[in-house]
Design a protein around this motif. Structure first.
Motif, PDB file in Angstrom:
ATOM      1  N   SER A 341      24.254  44.949  57.706  1.00 53.20           N
ATOM      2  CA  SER A 341      22.899  44.915  57.129  1.00 53.20           C
ATOM      3  C   SER A 341      22.717  43.881  56.030  1.00 53.20           C
ATOM      4  CB  SER A 341      22.537  46.303  56.597  1.00 53.20           C
ATOM      5  OG  SER A 341      23.463  46.720  55.617  1.00 53.20           O
ATOM      6  N   LYS A 342      23.788  43.276  55.514  1.00 57.65           N
ATOM      7  CA  LYS A 342      23.598  42.182  54.558  1.00 57.65           C
ATOM      8  C   LYS A 342      22.993  40.967  55.255  1.00 57.65           C
ATOM      9  CE  LYS A 342      27.199  43.187  51.121  1.00 57.65           C
ATOM     10  NZ  LYS A 342      28.428  42.666  50.464  1.00 57.65           N
ATOM     11  N   ILE A 343      23.306  40.820  56.534  1.00 56.34           N
ATOM     12  CA  ILE A 343      22.806  39.688  57.313  1.00 56.34           C
ATOM     13  C   ILE A 343      21.658  40.115  58.217  1.00 56.34           C
ATOM     14  CG2 ILE A 343      23.399  37.909  59.000  1.00 56.34           C
ATOM     15  CD1 ILE A 343      24.875  37.588  56.347  1.00 56.34           C
ATOM     16  N   ASN A 344      21.838  41.203  58.935  1.00 60.49           N
ATOM     17  CA  ASN A 344      20.887  41.609  59.974  1.00 60.49           C
ATOM     18  C   ASN A 344      19.831  42.574  59.445  1.00 60.49           C
ATOM     19  OD1 ASN A 344      22.121  40.123  62.135  1.00 60.49           O
ATOM     20  ND2 ASN A 344      23.776  41.641  62.119  1.00 60.49           N
ATOM     21  N   THR A 345      18.606  42.403  59.932  1.00 58.73           N
ATOM     22  CA  THR A 345      17.484  43.273  59.578  1.00 58.73           C
ATOM     23  C   THR A 345      16.910  43.888  60.854  1.00 58.73           C
ATOM     24  OG1 THR A 345      15.726  41.616  59.838  1.00 58.73           O
ATOM     25  CG2 THR A 345      16.916  41.626  57.731  1.00 58.73           C
ATOM     26  N   GLU A 346      15.806  44.609  60.695  1.00 56.85           N
ATOM     27  CA  GLU A 346      15.114  45.163  61.854  1.00 56.85           C
ATOM     28  C   GLU A 346      14.345  44.086  62.623  1.00 56.85           C
ATOM     29  OE1 GLU A 346      15.778  48.487  58.976  1.00 56.85           O
ATOM     30  OE2 GLU A 346      15.220  46.365  58.882  1.00 56.85           O
ATOM     31  N   GLY A 347      14.304  42.878  62.093  1.00 53.03           N
ATOM     32  CA  GLY A 347      13.641  41.763  62.773  1.00 53.03           C
ATOM     33  C   GLY A 347      14.605  40.971  63.625  1.00 53.03           C
ATOM     34  N   LYS A 348      14.416  39.641  63.637  1.00 53.67           N
ATOM     35  CA  LYS A 348      15.257  38.754  64.444  1.00 53.67           C
ATOM     36  C   LYS A 348      16.189  37.957  63.538  1.00 53.67           C
ATOM     37  CE  LYS A 348      11.535  37.870  67.779  1.00 53.67           C
ATOM     38  NZ  LYS A 348      10.603  36.826  68.248  1.00 53.67           N
ATOM     39  N   GLU A 349      17.468  38.002  63.842  1.00 55.96           N
ATOM     40  CA  GLU A 349      18.446  37.089  63.252  1.00 55.96           C
ATOM     41  C   GLU A 349      19.107  36.351  64.406  1.00 55.96           C
ATOM     42  OE1 GLU A 349      16.909  39.049  60.303  1.00 55.96           O
ATOM     43  OE2 GLU A 349      18.099  40.281  61.667  1.00 55.96           O
ATOM     44  N   THR A 350      19.137  35.040  64.344  1.00 55.88           N
ATOM     45  CA  THR A 350      19.548  34.271  65.511  1.00 55.88           C
ATOM     46  C   THR A 350      19.976  32.866  65.105  1.00 55.88           C
ATOM     47  OG1 THR A 350      18.836  33.599  67.726  1.00 55.88           O
ATOM     48  CG2 THR A 350      17.166  33.539  65.986  1.00 55.88           C
ATOM     49  N   PHE A 351      20.464  32.082  66.061  1.00 52.36           N
ATOM     50  CA  PHE A 351      20.889  30.699  65.869  1.00 52.36           C
ATOM     51  C   PHE A 351      21.876  30.527  64.701  1.00 52.36           C
ATOM     52  CE2 PHE A 351      16.738  30.293  67.992  1.00 52.36           C
ATOM     53  CZ  PHE A 351      17.092  29.492  69.068  1.00 52.36           C
ATOM     54  N   PRO A 352      23.051  31.175  64.762  1.00 49.66           N
ATOM     55  CA  PRO A 352      24.040  30.989  63.697  1.00 49.66           C
ATOM     56  C   PRO A 352      24.685  29.601  63.756  1.00 49.66           C
ATOM     57  CG  PRO A 352      24.971  32.285  65.471  1.00 49.66           C
ATOM     58  CD  PRO A 352      23.522  32.091  65.820  1.00 49.66           C
ATOM     59  N   PHE A 353      25.155  29.138  62.602  1.00 50.69           N
ATOM     60  CA  PHE A 353      25.905  27.885  62.510  1.00 50.69           C
ATOM     61  C   PHE A 353      26.841  27.989  61.305  1.00 50.69           C
ATOM     62  CE2 PHE A 353      26.381  23.743  60.397  1.00 50.69           C
ATOM     63  CZ  PHE A 353      27.030  23.039  61.408  1.00 50.69           C
ATOM     64  N   ILE A 354      28.104  27.578  61.488  1.00 45.82           N
ATOM     65  CA  ILE A 354      29.085  27.573  60.405  1.00 45.82           C
ATOM     66  C   ILE A 354      29.329  26.123  59.995  1.00 45.82           C
ATOM     67  CG2 ILE A 354      31.380  28.267  59.652  1.00 45.82           C
ATOM     68  CD1 ILE A 354      29.700  30.643  60.414  1.00 45.82           C
ATOM     69  N   SER A 355      29.076  25.802  58.729  1.00 43.22           N
ATOM     70  CA  SER A 355      29.257  24.425  58.255  1.00 43.22           C
ATOM     71  C   SER A 355      30.731  24.142  57.975  1.00 43.22           C
ATOM     72  CB  SER A 355      28.441  24.199  56.981  1.00 43.22           C
ATOM     73  OG  SER A 355      28.989  24.939  55.901  1.00 43.22           O
ATOM     74  N   ALA A 356      31.047  22.868  57.731  1.00 43.92           N
ATOM     75  CA  ALA A 356      32.432  22.458  57.482  1.00 43.92           C
ATOM     76  C   ALA A 356      33.002  23.110  56.226  1.00 43.92           C
ATOM     77  CB  ALA A 356      32.513  20.938  57.375  1.00 43.92           C
ATOM     78  N   ASN A 357      32.149  23.417  55.248  1.00 41.52           N
ATOM     79  CA  ASN A 357      32.628  24.091  54.033  1.00 41.52           C
ATOM     80  C   ASN A 357      32.459  25.603  54.115  1.00 41.52           C
ATOM     81  OD1 ASN A 357      29.877  24.044  53.856  1.00 41.52           O
ATOM     82  ND2 ASN A 357      29.783  23.279  51.755  1.00 41.52           N
ATOM     83  N   ASN A 358      32.320  26.087  55.353  1.00 45.20           N
ATOM     84  CA  ASN A 358      32.360  27.519  55.658  1.00 45.20           C
ATOM     85  C   ASN A 358      31.169  28.307  55.116  1.00 45.20           C
ATOM     86  OD1 ASN A 358      33.804  29.454  57.159  1.00 45.20           O
ATOM     87  ND2 ASN A 358      34.548  30.399  55.269  1.00 45.20           N
ATOM     88  N   ASP A 359      30.001  27.690  55.128  1.00 39.68           N
ATOM     89  CA  ASP A 359      28.759  28.412  54.840  1.00 39.68           C
ATOM     90  C   ASP A 359      28.116  28.811  56.170  1.00 39.68           C
ATOM     91  OD1 ASP A 359      29.140  27.930  52.141  1.00 39.68           O
ATOM     92  OD2 ASP A 359      27.867  26.144  52.131  1.00 39.68           O
ATOM     93  N   LEU A 360      27.554  30.000  56.203  1.00 34.83           N
ATOM     94  CA  LEU A 360      26.816  30.457  57.387  1.00 34.83           C
ATOM     95  C   LEU A 360      25.353  30.102  57.237  1.00 34.83           C
ATOM     96  CD1 LEU A 360      26.355  32.221  59.999  1.00 34.83           C
ATOM     97  CD2 LEU A 360      26.001  34.155  58.431  1.00 34.83           C
ATOM     98  N   TYR A 361      24.788  29.488  58.260  1.00 32.03           N
ATOM     99  CA  TYR A 361      23.352  29.264  58.347  1.00 32.03           C
ATOM    100  C   TYR A 361      22.841  30.046  59.556  1.00 32.03           C
ATOM    101  CZ  TYR A 361      23.836  25.381  55.045  1.00 32.03           C
ATOM    102  OH  TYR A 361      24.090  24.620  53.935  1.00 32.03           O
ATOM    103  N   PHE A 362      21.662  30.605  59.435  1.00 31.00           N
ATOM    104  CA  PHE A 362      21.049  31.306  60.570  1.00 31.00           C
ATOM    105  C   PHE A 362      19.547  31.368  60.356  1.00 31.00           C
ATOM    106  CE2 PHE A 362      21.804  34.492  57.358  1.00 31.00           C
ATOM    107  CZ  PHE A 362      20.745  35.383  57.454  1.00 31.00           C
ATOM    108  N   SER A 363      18.831  31.711  61.414  1.00 26.84           N
ATOM    109  CA  SER A 363      17.381  31.855  61.316  1.00 26.84           C
ATOM    110  C   SER A 363      16.996  33.325  61.387  1.00 26.84           C
ATOM    111  CB  SER A 363      16.683  31.079  62.443  1.00 26.84           C
ATOM    112  OG  SER A 363      16.788  29.696  62.210  1.00 26.84           O
ATOM    113  N   SER A 364      15.923  33.668  60.676  1.00 29.54           N
ATOM    114  CA  SER A 364      15.505  35.070  60.586  1.00 29.54           C
ATOM    115  C   SER A 364      14.019  35.157  60.296  1.00 29.54           C
ATOM    116  CB  SER A 364      16.293  35.773  59.468  1.00 29.54           C
ATOM    117  OG  SER A 364      15.769  37.068  59.214  1.00 29.54           O
ATOM    118  N   ASP A 365      13.378  36.185  60.866  1.00 28.99           N
ATOM    119  CA  ASP A 365      12.023  36.532  60.435  1.00 28.99           C
ATOM    120  C   ASP A 365      12.015  37.855  59.676  1.00 28.99           C
ATOM    121  OD1 ASP A 365      12.238  38.517  62.362  1.00 28.99           O
ATOM    122  OD2 ASP A 365      10.622  37.774  63.636  1.00 28.99           O
TER     123      ASP A 365
END
Length: 583
Positions: A341-365
């Protein structure tokens, strides 16, 4: 007399016949529209439902499906129109999810005030919903998404078509992406969801300066089928690729009607590898795919030992969640795990990407954003105890859907996709370059000799600003620091208060009408406090000055909610007054 009775009887029968034909026509159109909707033929369903509306028929189900058919195609302006009619007429009986969807469409058309009002309604009705809790914690989200130290310069790529282009990845000297663009020499299938061609993989060479892609051509034929292909990701040695492809089997339950099962396209992740001859093998579906739910949009950890993806599999938190799964040394997989639940909600979480310095990027509404899908960042993703979801802000995020971000090794350049209005097609690819900027600091103020007009009398209730013929005390939009031009005027107030030590004043601060009212009230309080602190810092006893913020409640001109005004007109409302309360 008999003729009159006969005429009346004929007339009544005629009216009944017309009504029956009209009802029959409505029912026939509704049945057709529902069949199209259930098969996710949203463009066809829209056209059919609009014909029903034109007959004068109304129902909550009709307005819901019309709104949804636009919403699921990211046609938020039209979705907003039908959700508005739905909630105005049937708001007491519809599921509260429609309050959230309506708020999202309002953001997409720039109506943040009303969007926030509906999010408050949604939050009151769903206090346990993660989206509601996040919204209530982030009331200043409009300011927060515009205050990042890291800023970006974005560019719409020249090669974007009038169709769909999205989902980039690095592949040696090329950038791969998906597109539904037309090919002159090949026969292509039409997808009924959006009336566009099926997506295929393309590749292009990037310009190192602008990020534009050139020499566009289809990628390896073994990957492009009669279905959709998108969002590829490669292992570091470029010998294994994971990507998304749809199938046309299976089905799932409608989220808002659990009694109704829908047969529709589902997404699966496929894997292919380079064989001993240096050729790509036939792609194979991953073992945890399903015909009943989607597994999509893969991303890899930097060591290649974990695969991340989006899914609406049972047991998730929302419409789609992000999962991780171990990739074993023999190529097998562990059991997919929800990121929680820190990342995911009742909406949409999608399109993950891990950067070279190990940060997570994702899209959410579901996380608080500007509208549609926004791109979010979690720094130091390997340490789950420190996870904090941050909106990457403008200009990467917009009112529209923003998604599928990737970046190079130093995280200073990259690409993302968006369906913002100024684009060329349904979805476009944008390049970005990170630029470092300093946080806005309070400007240094030069002191000049204060010249006052002749003062004949000061009475209780007077505004010293008017008595001294001050230039207005203006503030920059969404800021509360004292500008140099304002400091010159405040020094005149300081001089008068020192000359008349018995005078006590109340500083009253006002904002323009942009942003929601309670935020403007808080902003005006900060501005009044900032003004008061300036006077105190320049030698006035704090007991002689009080402050009050009025927000947007006392506008000087026409510039209220939903009225277009110039920046100069808005600035007239951002002002301070200095009312004598004791002499």
């Amino acid at each position: 007399m008999k003729m009159k009775k006969s005429f009346k009887k004929t007339l009544v029968l005629g009216i009944i016949l017309v009504l029956n034909v009209s009802v029959f026509s409505q029912n026939r159109l509704l049945k057709k529209g529902n069949e199209q909707y259930d098969k996710y033929e949203y463009i066809n369903a829209q056209n059919t439902y609009l014909k029903v509306v034109n007959t004068g028929f109304e129902s909550s189900e009709l307005f819901k499906k019309l709104g949804n058919s636009y919403y699921f195609n990211s046609q938020f302006e039209n979705a907003s129109k039908w959700y508005k009619r739905l909630l105005e007429k049937y708001g007491t009986i519809v599921k509260t999810e429609y309050f959230f969807r309506y708020a999202q469409t309002l953001k997409a058309i720039g109506n943040y005030k009303e969007a926030d009002l509906y999010m408050h309604k949604f939050s009151r009705l769903n206090p346990e919903d993660n989206r509601a809790q996040l919204f209530l914690k982030k009331q200043n989200y409009l300011k927060d998404t515009n205050s990042e130290v890291e800023k970006y310069r974005v560019k719409n790529l020249e090669m974007n078509s009038s169709f769909t282009d999205f989902g980039t990845t690095y592949y040696g000297d090329y950038i791969l992406f998906s597109s539904s663009r037309k090919e002159e020499t090949s026969k292509q299938n039409i997808h009924e969801w959006n009336k566009e061609l099926y997506l295929d993989f393309y590749k292009g060479k990037p310009d190192p300066e602008t990020g534009d892609l050139y020499e566009i051509e289809k990628w390896d034929h073994i990957f492009n089928s009669d279905l959709h292909e998108s969002t590829p990701v490669f292992t570091k040695n470029k010998k294994i690729v994971y990507f998304t492809r749809n199938n046309e089997d299976g089905g799932s339950y409608d989220k808002l009607n659990q009694q109704r099962r829908i047969r529709t396209d589902k997404l699966k992740i496929y894997r292919a590898s380079v064989n001993a001859r240096g050729e790509w093998t036939e792609p194979e579906p991953l073992p945890f795919n399903s015909d009943s739910y989607s597994i999509a949009h893969p991303a890899l950890s930097n060591d290649g030992k974990k695969l991340y993806f989006s899914s609406d599999m049972p047991g998730g938190k929302g419409e789609s969640d992000i999962y991780e799964v171990e990739v074993n040394s023999d190529g097998s997989f562990g059991v997919p795990t929800n990121l929680g639940s820190k990342i995911n909600t009742e909406g949409k979480e999608t399109f993950p990407f891990i950067s070279a310095n190990n940060d997570l990027y994702f899209s959410s509404d579901g996380h608080v954003g500007l509208g549609g899908l926004d791109i979010f960042k979690v720094k130091s993703f390997s340490d789950s105890d420190t996870w904090k979801v941050e909106n990457v802000g403008k200009p990467i995020n917009s009112r529209a859907d923003d998604f599928a971000i990737i970046m190079n090794k130093d995280s200073k350049k990259g690409y993302f996709s968006s369906n913002r209005k100024e684009g060329k097609g349904k979805d476009d690819i944008y390049s970005f370059v990170r630029i470092e900027i300093k946080k806005k600091e309070e400007p240094k103020i030069k002191k000049d000799t204060v010249v006052l007009p002749k003062i004949t009398e000061i009475k209780k209730g007077d505004d010293l600003g008017k008595t001294l013929v001050l230039n207005p005390i203006y503030f920059d939009f969404d800021e509360s620091f004292i500008r140099p031009d304002a400091a010159i005027e405040l020094d005149k107030i300081v001089t008068v208060l020192k000359k008349y030590p018995s005078i006590k004043i109340q500083v009253r601060s006002h904002t323009d009408s942009r942003a929601i009212w309670y935020y403007n009230t808080a902003l005006s309080k900060r501005r009044a406090k900032s003004t008061r602190e300036y006077l105190i810092k320049n030698g006035i006893n704090r007991n002689r000055i009080t402050s009050r913020g009025y927000g947007e409640s006392r506008l000087l001109n026409k510039c209220k909610d939903y009225v277009y005004c110039t920046e100069e007109e808005h600035q007239l409302n951002r002002r301070s007054e200095f009312i004598v309360i004791e002499k």
